[in-house]
Design a protein around this motif. Structure first.
Motif, PDB file in Angstrom:
ATOM      1  N   GLY A   7       0.829  -1.198   0.000  1.00 27.33           N
ATOM      2  CA  GLY A   7       0.000   0.000   0.000  1.00 27.33           C
ATOM      3  C   GLY A   7       0.866   1.251   0.000  1.00 27.33           C
ATOM      4  N   LEU A   8       0.242   2.397  -0.226  1.00 23.28           N
ATOM      5  CA  LEU A   8       0.983   3.658  -0.269  1.00 23.28           C
ATOM      6  C   LEU A   8       1.708   3.935   1.043  1.00 23.28           C
ATOM      7  N   ALA A   9       1.051   3.654   2.166  1.00 24.99           N
ATOM      8  CA  ALA A   9       1.660   3.951   3.461  1.00 24.99           C
ATOM      9  C   ALA A   9       2.956   3.161   3.634  1.00 24.99           C
ATOM     10  N   GLN A  10       2.920   1.860   3.334  1.00 23.00           N
ATOM     11  CA  GLN A  10       4.130   1.057   3.503  1.00 23.00           C
ATOM     12  C   GLN A  10       5.203   1.444   2.510  1.00 23.00           C
ATOM     13  N   LEU A  11       4.832   1.702   1.270  1.00 25.54           N
ATOM     14  CA  LEU A  11       5.824   2.120   0.278  1.00 25.54           C
ATOM     15  C   LEU A  11       6.524   3.406   0.713  1.00 25.54           C
ATOM     16  N   MET A  56       3.566   7.198  -6.290  1.00 22.50           N
ATOM     17  CA  MET A  56       4.827   7.143  -5.549  1.00 22.50           C
ATOM     18  C   MET A  56       5.966   7.747  -6.364  1.00 22.50           C
ATOM     19  N   ARG A  57       5.984   7.471  -7.645  1.00 18.39           N
ATOM     20  CA  ARG A  57       7.054   8.007  -8.489  1.00 18.39           C
ATOM     21  C   ARG A  57       6.990   9.530  -8.575  1.00 18.39           C
ATOM     22  N   ASP A  78       5.932  13.669  -1.150  1.00 18.53           N
ATOM     23  CA  ASP A  78       5.198  14.361  -0.087  1.00 18.53           C
ATOM     24  C   ASP A  78       4.176  13.420   0.543  1.00 18.53           C
ATOM     25  N   GLY A  79       4.433  13.026   1.779  1.00 18.43           N
ATOM     26  CA  GLY A  79       3.529  12.116   2.465  1.00 18.43           C
ATOM     27  C   GLY A  79       2.159  12.703   2.684  1.00 18.43           C
ATOM     28  N   PHE A  80       2.061  14.014   2.886  1.00 15.43           N
ATOM     29  CA  PHE A  80       0.759  14.652   3.063  1.00 15.43           C
ATOM     30  C   PHE A  80      -0.067  14.508   1.786  1.00 15.43           C
ATOM     31  N   LYS A  81       0.578  14.712   0.649  1.00 10.81           N
ATOM     32  CA  LYS A  81      -0.128  14.577  -0.625  1.00 10.81           C
ATOM     33  C   LYS A  81      -0.541  13.132  -0.855  1.00 10.81           C
ATOM     34  N   LEU A  82       0.366  12.198  -0.559  1.00 15.03           N
ATOM     35  CA  LEU A  82       0.044  10.787  -0.746  1.00 15.03           C
ATOM     36  C   LEU A  82      -1.104  10.364   0.141  1.00 15.03           C
TER      37      LEU A  82
END
Length: 639
Positions: free
Chosen positions: A591-595, A630-631, A635-639
Motif C-alpha cells: 500500500g501507499l503507506a508502507q511504500l 509514488m514516483r 510528499d507524504g501529506f499529498k500521498l
C-alpha cells in the motif's frame, strides 16, 4: 442490556465463548457477513458449473453406498432432467426422510461430472406438495417458510430466509446453527430494537428506522437487494454505519471530557537546563515547524490536564528529536519519561541514536525490551522504580505489570497506530504515590496512515504537524522498473556497491503467510549472492532473534554489510545515512503507506538517493496508479 438468561445455558455458553456475545444486544448486532439468494429458482438449463443454485423437484431413488467410501446418494428430478444429491457425512434418519416421490427444494454448489450434474451436501426444505413449495418460495410475503430443514451435520444446519427473501450467512461457531441467529432477533427484548434517534431527526436524515434496518439485515430482504446488502450500500447498512459513527463520536467526546477532569503534573513552559543542554548538543538547528511543535507540547505539559497530542509529520521530518526534547523537558521538572516503540529494531535504533545525546545533557537513559536478559531486566526495573532512570526506551515490555515508575510524567508512543487503545492507556499510569495523577501523552506517526488520520479527524487528539524536512535532506528519486529488467538491475547494483554505496532490498509482501514471505526473502538472498559474488550481503527477517536482528543491523550501520535483504521489519525507524539505494520487489503488493515508509529508509544522508519500485506483470490499473503516485511525489501529506 439484558443478559442471555432466557437462552439454554448450553447455547448461551457457546455464543459467549465462541463469538463473544454475552447480551441480547450483542446477538442483535451480530450481523450477517454476506447474503445468498436461495429464493430464486433455477431450471436444469440454467445450471452453471461450480455455481450456487436452488432447485425444486421430486425425489427419486435413494441409495446407500459403502465403496469407495460410505456415502448417501439421491436422485432429484427437475423439469424433465435429473441431478444427483450426495452426502459424505450424514446423520441417521436422513435416508428415511428422502422418500421417493417427495417434493423438496435443494440449494448448493452445482458440479458437472461425467455422470451429469450433482450437488454435495445440499441444503434442503421438504414439503408435501410441489405447488405449495413453489408458492412459498416465490411469495412476496415476509413470513418465514414453515418447513423442515436438514443438512450434513446438526451443528451446521442451513439458514432459511423468509419466503421470497435472501438467506443471511452469519459468522458462526460450533454448536450454533445458522437458523438460530435470525430467530433470536425476533425473540430479543424490545429495548434492543428501540430507536434512540429523536423523531425529528428523520426529517433531515434519509435513514430507515432502527428496528426496520435490523430486521432487513437479519433476513427480511428480497433478492433484488442482494448486491446492495453484500457491498453494504443498502440503506439498512447505512443506518447501522450512522449509529456506529455517532456512538464513536459520543464516546470520543466523553473521553475528551473525562480527560479534562483528570490531573496531570504541571511543568514549566520554559525549557530547563537539561532541555537546553540537549538542544545545544544537537548537530543541527530545529526547523520552524519543529520549534512550533515543541512550543505546543511545552504549553500542553504546563497544564494540569493531561496532554493528548499527536505529532504527525512526513518520513524524515524530525519527529523523534522533538519527542526527545519533550522527555528532557519532563526530566527538568523532576519526572520520568517512557518512550514506547512497536518493534525491537525501532526501539534499539531510538536508544542508539538518543542515548549519547541524553548523556551529553546529563540525562539517564535505559532500555527495556521483551528480549532483555532477566538479570539486566531486573536491574533496569529496580533503577526505574527508584527514579534512577530519567528516560526509558522500549517496546510493549514497558506496559507489563512488573514495570513501576517512580514519577512518570510523559509517555511517548511512536508509530501510535500500531498500538491498541488499551495499550496506549496502560502507559499512562504514573506511580503508586500519585495514583490520582496520569501522565501526559505524546503520540507520533507518519502522515499517510488512514487510521491515524481518522483518529485525528474524530477529534480525540490535539495535533502538531511537521510539514517541512530538515535542511540538507536530499529528495529521493523514485523509479519504476519491470521484473523483466531484473538482470540489468543486478549489474547496476554491482556498480553502486563498488562505489561504496549501501543498498536495501525489500522482499515482496505476502500477507497470508509469514512462512512464504520468509521463503521469498531467503530465495532472493540466494539469488543476489549468486549474481554478485564477493559482495557483502546479509538477510534480516522477523523470525530472527532480537540479538540476531541487532547484530545484522549493527553490521549494516558500520558498513560491514553492503546489501541488506529484508522483509518489512525495516519499515520504520532504521536510520543508516550511507544507505542511498532501495529496491522494493513486487512493489505493487504494498500500500501507499508502507511504500512511503520503506522509501523513507533512504535519503537520510547528504547523498542523492534512489528508490526502485520493481513491479511484476501484469500490473492492475489500481497498482499502476499507486506506483505512479509514488514516483511522482515524495510528499507524504499529498500521498
Amino acid at each position: 442490556m439484558e443478559e442471555l438468561q432466557s437462552l439454554p445455558a448450553r447455547i448461551a455458553d457457546k455464543v459467549s465463548s465462541g463469538l463473544g456475545l454475552k447480551r441480547w444486544i450483542d446477538l442483535v448486532l451480530h450481523l450477517p457477513a454476506r447474503y445468498q439468494d436461495e429464493a430464486t429458482l433455477s431450471t436444469m438449463a440454467d445450471l452453471v458449473d461450480n455455481t450456487r443454485a436452488s432447485l425444486v423437484g421430486t425425489l427419486g431413488e435413494c441409495t446407500l453406498k459403502d465403496r469407495p467410501r460410505r456415502q448417501l446418494l439421491a436422485q432429484l428430478e427437475v423439469d424433465g432432467g435429473c441431478i444427483q444429491l450426495r452426502w459424505l457425512h450424514f446423520y441417521p434418519g436422513l435416508q428415511a426422510r428422502l422418500t421417493e416421490g417427495g417434493f423438496i427444494k435443494v440449494t448448493g454448489v452445482t458440479r458437472r461430472t461425467r455422470g451429469g450434474w450433482e450437488i454435495i451436501h445440499p441444503k434442503m426444505v421438504f414439503s408435501p406438495d410441489a405447488n405449495d413449495m413453489i408458492g412459498a418460495i416465490t411469495s412476496a410475503t415476509p413470513s418465514l417458510i414453515d418447513a423442515t430443514e436438514t443438512n450434513a451435520t446438526e451443528n451446521d444446519a442451513p439458514n432459511t430466509a423468509g419466503a421470497g427473501r435472501l438467506t443471511p450467512v452469519y459468522p458462526a461457531t460450533a454448536g450454533v446453527r445458522q437458523t438460530d441467529f435470525a430467530r433470536w432477533v425476533k425473540q430479543a427484548p424490545t429495548d434492543c430494537l428501540q430507536d434512540l434517534l429523536p423523531d425529528d431527526w428523520y426529517s433531515q436524515l434519509p435513514l430507515p428506522r432502527w428496528k426496520d434496518s435490523l430486521l432487513t439485515l437479519h433476513g427480511d430482504a428480497t433478492p433484488d437487494t442482494a448486491d446492495a446488502l453484500n457491498d453494504r450500500t443498502h440503506p439498512a447498512w447505512q443506518r447501522i454505519q450512522f449509529d456506529e459513527l455517532l456512538a464513536q463520536q459520543i464516546a470520543l467526546k466523553r473521553a475528551r471530557v473525562n480527560r479534562t477532569q483528570q490531573t496531570a503534573p504541571a511543568m514549566s513552559e520554559r525549557p530547563g537546563p537539561r532541555a537546553q543542554a540537549l538542544l545545544k548538543a544537537l548537530p543541527f538547528t530545529l526547523t520552524a515547524g519543529q520549534q512550533s511543535a515543541l512550543q505546543e507540547i511545552a504549553a500542553d505539559m504546563s497544564q494540569t490536564r493531561p496532554m493528548q497530542r499527536l505529532l504527525q509529520g512526513d518520513v524524515g521530518s524530525g519527529k523523534t528529536v522533538i519527542a526527545a526534547l519533550a522527555c528532557a523537558h519532563a526530566a527538568d521538572a523532576g519526572y520520568q519519561s517512557a518512550f514506547m516503540a512497536p518493534t525491537e529494531i525501532l526501539a534499539q535504533q531510538h536508544r542508539l541514536k538518543l542515548a549519547p545525546l541524553f548523556e551529553k545533557a546529563g540525562l539517564r537513559c535505559g532500555g527495556l525490551l521483551g528480549s532483555t536478559p532477566k538479570r539486566e531486566k531486573e536491574r533496569t526495573l529496580t533503577a526505574l522504580a527508584a527514579g534512577e532512570i530519567d528516560i526509558i526506551i522500549g517496546t510493549h515490555a514497558l506496559i507489563e505489570d512488573t514495570v513501576q515508575f517512580r514519577r512518570l510524567g510523559l509517555a511517548v508512543i511512536d508509530e501510535q497506530h500500531r498500538f491498541g487503545v488499551a495499550q496506549r492507556l496502560a502507559l499512562l499510569k504514573v506511580d503508586a504515590d500519585h495514583a490520582e495523577t496520569v501522565a501526559h501523552q505524546l503520540m507520533m506517526s507518519a502522515t499517510p496512515i488512514p487510521r491515524t488520520l481518522a483518529q485525528t479527524y474524530l477529534a480525540d487528539l490535539d495535533v502538531s504537524s511537521l510539514t517541512e524536512k530538515p535542511p540538507g535532506r536530499q529528495p529521493i528519486l523514485t523509479k519504476l522498473i519491470s521484473q523483466k529488467r531484473r538482470e540489468a538491475l543486478y549489474r547496476s547494483l554491482q556498480v553502486e556497491l563498488a562505489a561504496g554505496k549501501q543498498v536495501y532490498w525489500v522482499c515482496p509482501l505476502i500477507e497470508e503467510s509469514e512462512a512464504l514471505q520468509l521463503q521469498a526473502a531467503e530465495q532472493t538472498f540466494a539469488e543476489l549472492c549468486d549474481a554478485m559474488p564477493g559482495a557483502r550481503i546479509a538477510l534480516v527477517h522477523g523470525r530472527l532473534s532480537a540479538a540476531e536482528k541487532t547484530d545484522v543491523m549493527d553490521r549494516f550501520s558500520r558498513n560491514e554489510v553492503q546489501l541488506l535483504v529484508s522483509t518489512t521489519v525495516i519499515e520504520v525507524g532504521v536510520d543508516v545515512p550511507n544507505a542511498s539505494l532501495m529496491v522494493i520487489e513486487h512493489a505493487e503488493r504494498f500500500g501507499l503507506a508502507q511504500l512511503h515508509q520503506l522509501r523513507g529508509r533512504v535519503g537520510r544522508g547528504s547523498e542523492a538517493s534512489v528508490c526502485i519500485l520493481l513491479f511484476g506483470d501484469p500490473l492492475s490499473w489500481t497498482g499502476k496508479q499507486r506506483l505512479v503516485a509514488m514516483r511522482d511525489s515524495n510528499d507524504g501529506f499529498k500521498l
